[in-house]
Design an enzyme around this catalytic site. Sequence first.
Site, PDB file in Angstrom:
ATOM      1  N   GLN A  80       0.838  -1.200   0.000  1.00  0.00           N
ATOM      2  CA  GLN A  80       0.000   0.000   0.000  1.00  0.00           C
ATOM      3  C   GLN A  80       0.875   1.252   0.000  1.00  0.00           C
ATOM      4  O   GLN A  80       1.172   1.807   1.045  1.00  0.00           O
ATOM      5  CB  GLN A  80      -0.916  -0.018   1.232  1.00  0.00           C
ATOM      6  CG  GLN A  80      -1.949   1.069   1.251  1.00  0.00           C
ATOM      7  CD  GLN A  80      -2.925   0.955   0.095  1.00  0.00           C
ATOM      8  OE1 GLN A  80      -3.272  -0.123  -0.347  1.00  0.00           O
ATOM      9  NE2 GLN A  80      -3.377   2.083  -0.401  1.00  0.00           N
ATOM     10  N   PHE A  81       1.293   1.691  -1.188  1.00  0.00           N
ATOM     11  CA  PHE A  81       2.206   2.831  -1.285  1.00  0.00           C
ATOM     12  C   PHE A  81       1.597   4.119  -0.759  1.00  0.00           C
ATOM     13  O   PHE A  81       2.311   5.047  -0.376  1.00  0.00           O
ATOM     14  CB  PHE A  81       2.701   3.016  -2.730  1.00  0.00           C
ATOM     15  CG  PHE A  81       1.708   3.663  -3.648  1.00  0.00           C
ATOM     16  CD1 PHE A  81       1.714   5.034  -3.830  1.00  0.00           C
ATOM     17  CD2 PHE A  81       0.763   2.900  -4.330  1.00  0.00           C
ATOM     18  CE1 PHE A  81       0.800   5.643  -4.681  1.00  0.00           C
ATOM     19  CE2 PHE A  81      -0.145   3.491  -5.174  1.00  0.00           C
ATOM     20  CZ  PHE A  81      -0.133   4.872  -5.355  1.00  0.00           C
ATOM     21  N   THR A  82       0.276   4.222  -0.691  1.00  0.00           N
ATOM     22  CA  THR A  82      -0.346   5.471  -0.253  1.00  0.00           C
ATOM     23  C   THR A  82      -0.083   5.780   1.218  1.00  0.00           C
ATOM     24  O   THR A  82      -0.321   6.908   1.651  1.00  0.00           O
ATOM     25  CB  THR A  82      -1.871   5.463  -0.510  1.00  0.00           C
ATOM     26  OG1 THR A  82      -2.466   4.410   0.233  1.00  0.00           O
ATOM     27  CG2 THR A  82      -2.165   5.303  -1.995  1.00  0.00           C
TER      28      THR A  82
END
Length: 130
Positions: A78-80
């Site tokens: 989950q890069f966010t």
Amino acid sequence: MIALIQRVTQARVRVGGAEVGVIDGGVLALVCAQRGDTEREADALLAKLLAFRLFADRQGKMNLSVVDVGGGLLLVPQFTLAADTSSGTRPSFTPAAPPGEGERLFGRFVEQARARHLLVAPAFSEHPCR
């Protein structure tokens, strides 16, 4: 690397209608590689994740880890999580590792988790960090 974790009685991830990861009781972890992270940060985060005392013992105190209770580990890239929201209304994802590096470090994280814990379900489709 950073992670957002949640103790769960069950969890599943679906992508485009296909189930790509599922566990019964255990820990759901959204995992993000940040710029400059290396295997060292991945290994350190995994060690903490496996050691966090998130589950109740017989006296009702949170003294047991996911390893102690034999729970599942659902790992989701989950890069966010690395979003910089300090300015304006459009988040910047510059703090996140570039996609290729994020994929590599997440893969390392999953590989090491599987080597150290029995119940690991990585949740990703063809492109795990995009």
